[in-house]
Design an enzyme around this catalytic site. Structure first.
Site, PDB file in Angstrom:
ATOM      1  N   ILE A 259       0.838  -1.209   0.000  1.00 14.72           N
ATOM      2  CA  ILE A 259       0.000   0.000   0.000  1.00 14.72           C
ATOM      3  C   ILE A 259       0.862   1.244   0.000  1.00 14.72           C
ATOM      4  CG2 ILE A 259      -1.799   1.271   1.207  1.00 14.72           C
ATOM      5  CD1 ILE A 259      -2.346  -1.225   2.861  1.00 14.72           C
ATOM      6  N   SER A 260       1.952   1.164   0.724  1.00 21.00           N
ATOM      7  CA  SER A 260       2.747   2.374   0.895  1.00 21.00           C
ATOM      8  C   SER A 260       4.196   2.025   1.213  1.00 21.00           C
ATOM      9  CB  SER A 260       2.139   3.207   2.033  1.00 21.00           C
ATOM     10  OG  SER A 260       3.136   3.910   2.728  1.00 21.00           O
ATOM     11  N   GLY A 262       7.220   4.011   2.745  1.00 23.38           N
ATOM     12  CA  GLY A 262       7.665   5.274   3.326  1.00 23.38           C
ATOM     13  C   GLY A 262       9.129   5.184   3.667  1.00 23.38           C
ATOM     14  N   LYS A 263       9.604   6.233   4.298  1.00 22.60           N
ATOM     15  CA  LYS A 263      11.006   6.247   4.693  1.00 22.60           C
ATOM     16  C   LYS A 263      11.247   5.231   5.797  1.00 22.60           C
ATOM     17  CE  LYS A 263      11.905  10.433   5.727  1.00 22.60           C
ATOM     18  NZ  LYS A 263      12.489  11.654   6.259  1.00 22.60           N
ATOM     19  N   SER A 265       8.813   2.841   6.943  1.00 19.54           N
ATOM     20  CA  SER A 265       8.049   1.599   6.958  1.00 19.54           C
ATOM     21  C   SER A 265       7.480   1.285   5.586  1.00 19.54           C
ATOM     22  CB  SER A 265       6.899   1.715   7.959  1.00 19.54           C
ATOM     23  OG  SER A 265       5.924   2.598   7.446  1.00 19.54           O
ATOM     24  N   VAL A 266       7.124   0.033   5.427  1.00 17.90           N
ATOM     25  CA  VAL A 266       6.406  -0.393   4.238  1.00 17.90           C
ATOM     26  C   VAL A 266       5.113  -1.024   4.733  1.00 17.90           C
ATOM     27  CG1 VAL A 266       6.445  -1.892   2.220  1.00 17.90           C
ATOM     28  CG2 VAL A 266       8.541  -0.849   3.021  1.00 17.90           C
ATOM     29  N   VAL A 267       4.002  -0.663   4.096  1.00 15.00           N
ATOM     30  CA  VAL A 267       2.713  -1.187   4.551  1.00 15.00           C
ATOM     31  C   VAL A 267       2.107  -2.066   3.457  1.00 15.00           C
ATOM     32  CG1 VAL A 267       0.412  -0.580   5.397  1.00 15.00           C
ATOM     33  CG2 VAL A 267       2.364   0.871   5.969  1.00 15.00           C
ATOM     34  N   LYS A 288       2.299  -3.447   8.803  1.00 14.67           N
ATOM     35  CA  LYS A 288       3.322  -2.401   8.784  1.00 14.67           C
ATOM     36  C   LYS A 288       4.671  -3.016   9.122  1.00 14.67           C
ATOM     37  CE  LYS A 288       4.225   2.301  10.421  1.00 14.67           C
ATOM     38  NZ  LYS A 288       3.627   3.494  11.038  1.00 14.67           N
ATOM     39  N   ASP A 404       2.988  13.473  15.310  1.00 20.95           N
ATOM     40  CA  ASP A 404       3.152  13.564  13.851  1.00 20.95           C
ATOM     41  C   ASP A 404       1.769  13.717  13.220  1.00 20.95           C
ATOM     42  OD1 ASP A 404       4.390  13.689  11.407  1.00 20.95           O
ATOM     43  OD2 ASP A 404       4.691  11.539  11.209  1.00 20.95           O
TER      44      ASP A 404
HETATM   45  P1  ADP Z   1       4.787   5.885   7.741  1.00 13.72           P
HETATM   46  O1  ADP Z   1       5.600   5.958   8.989  1.00 13.72           O
HETATM   47  O2  ADP Z   1       5.516   5.242   6.621  1.00 13.72           O
HETATM   48  O3  ADP Z   1       4.158   7.220   7.374  1.00 13.72           O
HETATM   49  P2  ADP Z   1       2.065   5.029   8.212  1.00 13.72           P
HETATM   50  O4  ADP Z   1       1.613   4.285   9.411  1.00 13.72           O
HETATM   51  O5  ADP Z   1       1.654   6.450   8.104  1.00 13.72           O
HETATM   52  O6  ADP Z   1       3.640   4.861   8.099  1.00 13.72           O
HETATM   53  O7  ADP Z   1       1.543   4.242   6.953  1.00 13.72           O
HETATM   54  C1  ADP Z   1       1.846   4.671   5.655  1.00 13.72           C
HETATM   55  C2  ADP Z   1       0.603   4.652   4.801  1.00 13.72           C
HETATM   56  O8  ADP Z   1       0.063   3.343   4.754  1.00 13.72           O
HETATM   57  C3  ADP Z   1      -0.498   5.523   5.339  1.00 13.72           C
HETATM   58  O9  ADP Z   1      -0.404   6.831   4.866  1.00 13.72           O
HETATM   59  C4  ADP Z   1      -1.744   4.838   4.841  1.00 13.72           C
HETATM   60  O10 ADP Z   1      -2.027   5.251   3.525  1.00 13.72           O
HETATM   61  C5  ADP Z   1      -1.340   3.382   4.798  1.00 13.72           C
HETATM   62  N1  ADP Z   1      -1.794   2.687   6.012  1.00 13.72           N
HETATM   63  C6  ADP Z   1      -1.117   2.511   7.154  1.00 13.72           C
HETATM   64  N2  ADP Z   1      -1.839   1.818   8.046  1.00 13.72           N
HETATM   65  C7  ADP Z   1      -3.005   1.549   7.454  1.00 13.72           C
HETATM   66  C8  ADP Z   1      -4.195   0.845   7.857  1.00 13.72           C
HETATM   67  N3  ADP Z   1      -4.313   0.291   9.062  1.00 13.72           N
HETATM   68  N4  ADP Z   1      -5.204   0.759   6.970  1.00 13.72           N
HETATM   69  C9  ADP Z   1      -5.108   1.318   5.754  1.00 13.72           C
HETATM   70  N5  ADP Z   1      -4.027   1.971   5.328  1.00 13.72           N
HETATM   71  C10 ADP Z   1      -2.990   2.097   6.148  1.00 13.72           C
END
Ligand code: ADP
Ligand code: MN
Length: 515
Positions: A259-260, A262-263, A265-267, A288, A404
């Site tokens: 899904i994502s 980031g710096k 984490s990877v989700v 995560k 944050d």
């Molecule tokens: P980071 O530290 O990389 O910003 P986040 O927890 O914000 O980590 O997660 C990154 C992205 O992943 C979020 O902006 C969101 O779009 C998606 N994401 C994270 N957790 C969830 C979740 N429980 N359900 C849906 N999307 C999620």
């Protein structure tokens, strides 16, 4: 990230061959390594304090974290790569166990012991199992650094009269050379040269030495490479194995994709699998994976280093453990929020640096962030009041500051705002807690004021509304100064009394202290 590899780990290949039913390498052996009593004590103390603090809100998560994922019955052989990796890990573990046995044999009851730590396949630095983990500081010392060779005195000879032997004496040199082979790394087989009074010529010895060194360097390079690959991608082989086991155990149905990235984490998105006796798995999950890249976490030190909940543990942890603490922190913070009824992902399980939680969104589509969604002015107003409310709840009921909070870490789902990304959240009495809160307030009020919510308080009003503090400064600079003064007061109190204020108070009343 190689999402194909992860997807391939799903057990959807149908019934496998007969040998699949029997685990070919049996249950992994676990060996424990002893550590100092002080380490155990403080780790335990920290754990106890934390557990107490969390009001045993989520005991099963920690308890369920270790489980025999690999069982003889449901081993999935659809991924050859995964199988090979598992076999390799098993092999490495056995190799290490053998090393440990030899180490023990050599050391016996001796007060002075030697360590084969640096020659283990699963290097402690990237070892993932907490049982056999050694703090990396301990392994800096190289027990195999060659000792200074025994020297012949300056004058170049020993003995008297016709018994003089010089440092060039062939026999002496030969024996010395043979003895020096002992300094080669232990995996470098040199045979029993000393026992048979072998005399190595300088030429042969030098050739051997060269070879031993280049072997040593090669092995170091291999380890280094391994560490690098860990750092490059969030999903290193070990993480992949962890995810694979989650699927294999039936806890997750499939991991569909990323899904994502980031710096930090990877989700991933995953479909939930079967419920266990004590846990219902949500239909859709978010996984995560905290990146095991160390650089990204360096600048986040201040969040965790000064968090008293983690203070005792921080100083003597290796980087891998610190990253795990981020995941742990996110889990605890989410749990607190869940208990207060704040809309946020629900924790499913924490495994090392991998946190599984409920997915906010539907059919693999994650809910949009507030920054990406266009809301009607009515919804915008609703979102604002909800965030104001959540900030208050977070502060008062959860004793947390998000730290944050912005339109990037708030999702719009089901007609309301959901808070995510709370690994960096801290308690208000954190040395910088109020500054973090002020920053959060600035983000929120700017976003909603720009978004046309006329009712939106400015950052200073919002700060007071959330914290209940009554900072009267009418400009940003003075306001910030007062915040820092409060933080300093708390710090001084910690210095003098060994504990922090339980809450801040600025309206003339004496501060309320912990008792
Ligand atoms: P980071 O530290 O990389 O910003 P986040 O927890 O914000 O980590 O997660 C990154 C992205 O992943 C979020 O902006 C969101 O779009 C998606 N994401 C994270 N957790 C969830 C979740 N429980 N359900 C849906 N999307 C999620
Ligand atoms: Mn985020």
């Amino acid at each position: 990230m190689d999402s194909v590899g992860v997807a391939a780990a799903a057990p959807d290949a149908g019934p496998g061959p007969a040998w699949q039913s029997k685990c070919p390498w049996g249950a992994p052996s676990t060996t424990s390594i002893s550590c100092s009593l002080a380490d155990v004590m403080s780790e335990q103390l920290a754990k106890e304090l934390q557990l107490e603090e969390e009001n045993a809100a989520f005991p099963e998560v920690v308890a369920a974290a270790e489980g025999p994922f690999i069982t003889g019955e449901n081993i999935d052989t659809s991924s050859d790569l995964m199988l090979a990796q598992m076999l390799q890990m098993e092999f490495d573990r056995e190799y290490d166990a053998q090393l440990r046995r030899e180490e023990k044999k050599i050391n016996g009851d001796s007060k002075v012991s030697i360590s084969f730590e640096n020659y283990r396949k699963v290097h402690p630095y990237d070892s993932d199992s907490s049982e056999d983990e050694v703090d990396w500081q301990d392994t800096r010392h190289d027990p195999y650094r060659a000792d200074k060779p025994t020297t012949t005195p300056r004058r170049g000879f020993i003995g008297k009269g016709k018994d003089i032997t010089t440092k060039h004496d062939e026999v002496v040199c030969g024996r010395k050379n043979t003895a020096r082979m002992e300094n080669f790394a232990p995996e470098f087989q040199v045979g029993d040269g000393i026992g048979m009074d072998l005399k190595l010529s300088n030429q042969v010895f030098n050739a051997l030495k060269q070879h031993a060194y280049s072997e040593e360097r090669r092995s170091a390079r291999l380890h280094e490479k391994k560490e690098h690959s860990t750092a490059e991608k969030a999903v290193d082989p070990k993480t992949r194995l962890l995810l694979y086991k989650m699927v294999n155990s039936g806890m997750l149905e499939t991991i569909t994709g990323c899904i994502s990235t980031g710096k930090e984490s990877v989700v991933f998105h995953a479909y939930g699998g079967n419920a266990t006796e004590d846990k219902v798995i949500p239909a859709e999950c978010a996984i995560k994976v905290f990146k095991t890249t160390l650089n990204e976490f360096k600048n986040r030190d201040k969040y965790i280093k000064d968090d008293y909940r983690f203070k005792d543990r921080f100083s003597k942890l290796n980087p891998r453990k610190i990253i795990r603490m981020w995941a742990e922190k996110e889990m605890h913070n989410l749990t607190r929020m869940q208990n207060a009824g704040i809309p946020c992902p629900q924790v499913v399980i924490l495994k090392k640096h991998v946190l599984v939680m409920s997915f906010i969104g539907q059919d693999q589509v994650p809910a949009p962030k507030l920054k990406d969604v266009t809301l009607s002015s009515e919804d915008m107003k609703k979102a604002y009041y909800q965030i104001l409310n959540m900030m208050q709840q977070l502060y008062r009921e959860c004793n947390l500051v998000h730290a944050d909070l912005s339109e990037y870490n708030t999702l719009w789902h089901d007609g309301k705002v959901w808070l995510i990304d709370v690994s960096q959240s801290v308690e208000p009495t954190h040395p910088h807690g109020l500054e973090f809160l002020f920053r959060d307030c600035r983000n929120v009020s700017q976003f909603f004021q720009k978004g046309g919510v006329a009712e939106a308080l400015n950052e200073r009003e919002l700060f007071n509304a959330v914290s209940g503090l009554n900072i009267t400064a009418d400009n940003e600079v003075d306001f910030q100064a007062e915040i820092e003064a409060l933080e300093k007061m708390n710090e001084d109190h910690v210095q003098n009394h060994g504990k922090k204020l339980s809450t801040f108070s600025s309206d003339g009343d004496p501060p309320i202290y912990d008792e």
